[in-house]
Design an enzyme around this catalytic site. Structure first.
Site: not given
Length: 428
Positions: A331, A407
């Site tokens: 990358y 979350e």
């Protein structure tokens, strides 16, 4: 893809400080619960790179239900939804990666993964140990909100759900590079692209940003040092590739320490594999070396490639051996467009909270969001998911079998996607 284990990168944030998004576009409690449910479902059904069939089907069905133009099977399992806003304006792309890792989950959450898959011919556990399940759920939530408010959306929004960010299986291609090669931006080229990556060792809701280079390029090198086998008692009768390999290892370390202008950008060259020989008294024919290169400047990257090859070949030649060097480009550097970051920083702080937005240090992990950011202006940020009652530095890092995400961060990330779209210049 976080290719190395990293310590916490954001410090000194008041515990439990989460922003209120007053008078700003924000998801409802009902939509937040949907995002959480999607995340748990995806987490419980993880899929390895280029095998994200169930996840892709879930995403495509959701986007079609929202009335979007949907394209599937880009780079094998990639999905793209296009939302045409009610007013003229720019084209904005939002990206989430979908793949999981060959990691056996060790958490005790009720929705933990028990999935078994195949990786490199071996049976392995599969887990969303890098948080890509959160990325998908946040982008699904942003898609629903923006579709419901499309008359207020100026321009066009591309929702990119990408496979294989963690790298395609051996012998295959995939990820952002393949999506672009297959024409992702051919007919509809974004004016800007945004991405979010959750971070296990940053406090809940903290946003890490950086102008310019953010994450390193990640490249691999292989060196085959070829000598001539002989008995260890008479090394003059052959050519010792072990001695040559030792010289190569030592001399390659001078590339960063003595030949690279480190005032421009840091760099790392590390050997990870040294293999050679089968018996104590036999000098072998060959030694195999393998390692990694990380840096934050695309020109320096090419300089390191050249100097690594020269150092290996010359070091081996001096000993009578021969070095064959192969550079496997990975990358590129993930570069945040400075002007884009500057424009959107006010929005980011308004959504996450002034104290929750911090400049990130350079990160030697790598991400294939970098390919998009080389094509169009990009902004990639980190989102902290460590619970406020925990020391972030003690939390499991991304890629750990114990990786855990609070979350409550899902709401922050989803609202960031939404507000970046509404606040992008020309979208108002």
């Amino acid at each position: 893809m976080l290719r190395i284990s990293l310590l916490a990168i954001f410090l000194c944030v008041p515990a439990g400080l989460l922003a209120e998004q007053a008078a700003r576009p924000a998801i409802s409690s009902e939509l937040e619960q949907k995002v959480i449910a999607w995340r748990r479902d995806i987490h419980q059904h993880p899929e390895l790179s280029n095998r994200e069939f169930r996840t892709a089907a879930l995403v495509a069905a959701h986007l079609r239900k929202l009335g979007m133009e949907v394209q599937t099977e880009i780079a094998h399992t990639g999905v793209v939804g296009v939302l045409r806003g009610g007013k003229p304006g720019p084209v904005i792309a939002l990206r989430a990666d979908m793949d999981a890792l060959p990691v056996t989950e060790q958490t005790d959450v009720p929705f933990r993964s028990t999935v078994i898959g195949e990786y490199r011919g071996n049976e392995v556990g599969v887990m969303h140990a890098c948080g890509h399940d959160l990325h998908v759920a946040m982008l699904m939530g942003a898609a629903e909100y923006l579709a419901e408010h499309k008359q207020q959306v100026a321009g066009t929004v591309m929702f990119i759900f990408q496979p294989a960010e963690e790298g395609a299986p051996p012998g295959e291609e995939g990820g952002a590079e393949l999506m672009l090669r297959e024409g992702l931006f051919a007919e509809l080229k974004p004016d800007a692209i945004f991405g979010i990556h959750v971070w296990g060792q940053a406090p809940l809701g903290v946003i890490g940003y950086r102008k310019g280079p953010l994450m390193a390029s990640s490249d691999r090198f292989e060196i085959r040092v070829k000598g001539r086998q002989t008995h260890g008692s008479s090394p003059w009768a052959g050519v010792d590739p072990i001695v040559a390999a030792a010289q190569i290892i030592n001399n390659v370390q001078t590339i960063v320490s003595r030949q690279i202008n480190i005032t421009r950008a840091p760099a790392v060259v590390s050997f990870g594999i040294v293999e050679g020989g089968v018996r104590n008294n036999i000098i072998p024919d060959e030694v195999y070396l393998e390692g990694t290169i990380r840096n934050f400047d695309m020109d320096i990257r090419q300089q390191i490639f050249r100097q690594l090859t020269q150092a290996a070949e010359a070091s081996a030649h001096v000993t009578g051996a021969k070095a064959e060097v192969t550079i496997i480009e990975g990358y590129p550097v993930t570069i945040n467009n400075p002007e884009l970051v500057a424009r959107m920083l006010t929005t980011t702080k308004a959504v996450a909270g002034e104290q929750m937005v911090q400049e990130s240090p350079l990160v030697t992990g790598a991400e294939d969001f970098s390919y998009y950011a080389l094509e169009v202006p990009g902004m990639f940020v980190f989102l902290g998911v460590a619970p406020p009652d925990k020391d972030p530095a003690s939390m499991p890092a991304n890629h750990s079998p114990f990786f855990y995400a609070d979350e409550r961060a899902l709401k922050v990330g989803t609202n960031l996607f939404i507000n970046w779209v509404f606040d992008y210049p020309g979208a108002g």
